[in-house]
Write a protein that holds these residues in place. Structure first.
Motif, PDB file in Angstrom:
ATOM      1  N   UNK A 109       0.816  -1.219   0.000  1.00 16.79           N
ATOM      2  CA  UNK A 109       0.000   0.000   0.000  1.00 16.79           C
ATOM      3  C   UNK A 109       0.848   1.267   0.000  1.00 16.79           C
ATOM      4  N   UNK A 110       2.112   1.122   0.345  1.00 15.28           N
ATOM      5  CA  UNK A 110       3.001   2.291   0.339  1.00 15.28           C
ATOM      6  C   UNK A 110       3.543   2.578  -1.061  1.00 15.28           C
ATOM      7  N   UNK A 111       3.319   1.636  -1.997  1.00  8.26           N
ATOM      8  CA  UNK A 111       3.873   1.800  -3.341  1.00  8.26           C
ATOM      9  C   UNK A 111       3.028   2.771  -4.170  1.00  8.26           C
ATOM     10  N   UNK A 112       3.705   3.660  -4.872  1.00  7.92           N
ATOM     11  CA  UNK A 112       3.040   4.639  -5.734  1.00  7.92           C
ATOM     12  C   UNK A 112       3.307   4.291  -7.196  1.00  7.92           C
ATOM     13  N   UNK A 113       2.736   5.080  -8.098  1.00  5.74           N
ATOM     14  CA  UNK A 113       2.998   4.861  -9.528  1.00  5.74           C
ATOM     15  C   UNK A 113       4.489   4.924  -9.820  1.00  5.74           C
ATOM     16  N   UNK A 114       5.185   5.790  -9.090  1.00  5.67           N
ATOM     17  CA  UNK A 114       6.620   5.990  -9.332  1.00  5.67           C
ATOM     18  C   UNK A 114       7.481   4.886  -8.719  1.00  5.67           C
ATOM     19  N   UNK A 115       7.001   4.269  -7.633  1.00  8.56           N
ATOM     20  CA  UNK A 115       7.842   3.300  -6.911  1.00  8.56           C
ATOM     21  C   UNK A 115       7.414   1.847  -7.087  1.00  8.56           C
ATOM     22  N   UNK A 116       6.275   1.615  -7.763  1.00  8.52           N
ATOM     23  CA  UNK A 116       5.752   0.247  -7.838  1.00  8.52           C
ATOM     24  C   UNK A 116       6.703  -0.683  -8.594  1.00  8.52           C
ATOM     25  N   UNK A 117       7.380  -0.166  -9.607  1.00 10.47           N
ATOM     26  CA  UNK A 117       8.315  -1.004 -10.372  1.00 10.47           C
ATOM     27  C   UNK A 117       9.457  -1.499  -9.478  1.00 10.47           C
ATOM     28  N   UNK A 118      10.079  -0.578  -8.747  1.00 13.08           N
ATOM     29  CA  UNK A 118      11.165  -0.981  -7.845  1.00 13.08           C
ATOM     30  C   UNK A 118      10.639  -1.863  -6.722  1.00 13.08           C
ATOM     31  N   UNK A 119       9.409  -1.572  -6.286  1.00 13.84           N
ATOM     32  CA  UNK A 119       8.817  -2.359  -5.206  1.00 13.84           C
ATOM     33  C   UNK A 119       8.614  -3.806  -5.586  1.00 13.84           C
ATOM     34  N   UNK A 120       8.207  -4.046  -6.824  1.00 16.22           N
ATOM     35  CA  UNK A 120       7.989  -5.420  -7.285  1.00 16.22           C
ATOM     36  C   UNK A 120       9.313  -6.085  -7.657  1.00 16.22           C
ATOM     37  N   UNK A 121      10.263  -5.307  -8.171  1.00 12.77           N
ATOM     38  CA  UNK A 121      11.558  -5.905  -8.549  1.00 12.77           C
ATOM     39  C   UNK A 121      12.265  -6.488  -7.325  1.00 12.77           C
ATOM     40  N   UNK A 122      11.958  -5.972  -6.148  1.00 13.96           N
ATOM     41  CA  UNK A 122      12.544  -6.497  -4.904  1.00 13.96           C
ATOM     42  C   UNK A 122      12.201  -7.975  -4.723  1.00 13.96           C
ATOM     43  N   UNK A 123      11.023  -8.373  -5.215  1.00 15.38           N
ATOM     44  CA  UNK A 123      10.614  -9.770  -5.093  1.00 15.38           C
ATOM     45  C   UNK A 123      11.513 -10.693  -5.910  1.00 15.38           C
ATOM     46  N   UNK A 124      12.078 -10.178  -6.993  1.00 14.08           N
ATOM     47  CA  UNK A 124      12.868 -11.013  -7.897  1.00 14.08           C
ATOM     48  C   UNK A 124      14.376 -10.850  -7.686  1.00 14.08           C
ATOM     49  N   UNK A 125      14.781 -10.186  -6.614  1.00 16.06           N
ATOM     50  CA  UNK A 125      16.220 -10.008  -6.358  1.00 16.06           C
ATOM     51  C   UNK A 125      16.638 -10.875  -5.172  1.00 16.06           C
ATOM     52  N   UNK A 126      17.634 -11.725  -5.394  1.00 16.50           N
ATOM     53  CA  UNK A 126      17.998 -12.702  -4.361  1.00 16.50           C
ATOM     54  C   UNK A 126      19.169 -12.265  -3.482  1.00 16.50           C
ATOM     55  N   UNK A 127      19.593 -11.012  -3.600  1.00 15.27           N
ATOM     56  CA  UNK A 127      20.733 -10.541  -2.823  1.00 15.27           C
ATOM     57  C   UNK A 127      22.004 -10.503  -3.643  1.00 15.27           C
ATOM     58  N   UNK A 128      22.042 -11.274  -4.757  1.00 14.26           N
ATOM     59  CA  UNK A 128      23.193 -11.261  -5.661  1.00 14.26           C
ATOM     60  C   UNK A 128      22.834 -10.672  -7.022  1.00 14.26           C
ATOM     61  N   UNK A 129      21.714 -11.091  -7.556  1.00  8.83           N
ATOM     62  CA  UNK A 129      21.333 -10.576  -8.866  1.00  8.83           C
ATOM     63  C   UNK A 129      19.828 -10.657  -9.059  1.00  8.83           C
TER      64      UNK A 129
END
Length: 319
Positions: A109-129
């Motif tokens: 709910x904190x994600x905005x139009x500007x931050x939603x892309x980065x917010x979802x990309x966090x799900x696909x980042x494992x700490x290395x790539x």
């Protein structure tokens, strides 16, 4: 209805592909009046499942909701109509720390139009790539669900979710090594779903002294590359020259060894040709479909949210 043995509706029969399997109902002996659905555990086959729940659609209230209910739902996430989806939570396995990172609905709910892309990309980042393979596989699964929605005009879904699951572990159930002849002995390069570890310790963390085996690894890589330049194992070094990492005729410089080597390694091995990468172990299933209503039109709200989410994932992939 969908899993009824006598079901002959082609729309419902196809829908089975996108739902968790249904195993009937169950009531606990201590509360015989309480009835539960028995559904497949979509995460069961995964070793370290990374899980994300995304509510899809422009409205999270059904056509018969009261004004009070509508107001309550809209106030939870006013951007729902514009964005078309809401991240309800995620659990991501971090290879670097051998632990899970959790995010709840407040994060979404904190994600905005500007931050939603980065917010979802966090799900696909494992700490290395960034797990581009898992993103690409998720988009493919979503395309099939979109096809189903585009082809049916009898059901509309409200406050329903998509459940995303991918394998987060580099020690997956079927770990594939590098094809024979690329590396040998102690110089093992493990690759699985874009996770690349050199001289890995038991707990999955990278050893601090990467540089120790680095030049030897590079020499082996270079040898294999020159031998197989025209084969599927070609790492397309020429396309990576802008990263200033690999050079076809020079060895790694001390500057590279002293610098941030791991991200540079990722740039090479996170771009292995698709045909020699482990195919991503990914599930995308429709869940939480208690509010489904008969309709005589396409479910435009769900389609809008689905397309918008696919666009965001594609942007993450492209950038």
């Amino acid at each position: 209805q969908v899993y009824d043995s006598e079901c002959c509706d082609s729309v419902l029969l196809e829908l089975r592909e996108y739902l968790p399997k249904y195993f009937g109902v169950w009531s606990p002996p201590t509360a015989p009046n309480d009835t539960y659905l028995k559904l497949e555990d979509v995460t069961r086959k995964f070793n370290k499942p990374c899980i994300m729940d995304v509510k899809i659609g422009q409205k999270s209230y059904d056509p018969y909701a009261s004004a009070e209910k509508i107001q309550q739902q809209v106030s939870k996430y006013p951007l729902m109509e514009e964005i078309g989806f809401l991240v309800l939570g995620m659990r991501v396995y971090r290879v670097s720390s051998d632990s899970y990172e959790m995010q709840n609905q407040h994060y979404g709910r904190s994600l905005t139009k500007e931050t939603v892309k980065d917010g979802i990309s966090k799900f696909f980042h494992n700490g290395y790539c960034l797990r581009k393979d898992a993103i690409a596989a998720s988009i493919q699964k979503m395309e099939k669900i979109l096809e189903w929605f585009e082809g049916q005009e009898q059901l509309n879904f409200y406050a329903s979710s998509l459940l995303f699951v991918y394998e987060g572990s580099c020690q997956a159930t079927e770990k594939r090594g590098v094809p024979k002849g690329l590396l040998s002995g102690a110089d093992i390069l493990e690759y699985n779903n874009n996770i690349h570890v050199i001289n890995s310790t038991e707990n999955g963390k990278i050893e601090a002294s990467v540089s120790k085996g680095f030049s030897k690894f590079y020499a082996l890589h270079k040898k294999a590359y020159s031998k197989r330049h025209h084969s599927q194992l070609s790492l397309q070094v020429e396309n990576l020259e802008q990263d200033n990492v690999w050079k076809s005729s020079t060895c790694i410089t001390q500057e590279h060894l002293n610098g941030n080597v791991l991200p540079q390694l990722e740039k090479v091995f996170c771009h292995l040709p698709a045909d020699i990468k482990e195919s991503a172990n990914v599930e995308v299933r429709m869940i939480d479909f208690a509010h489904v209503f008969p309709s005589n039109t396409k479910d435009e709200g769900y389609i809008y949210g689905l397309k918008n989410l696919m666009t965001v994932l594609q942007n993450i992939l492209d950038n």
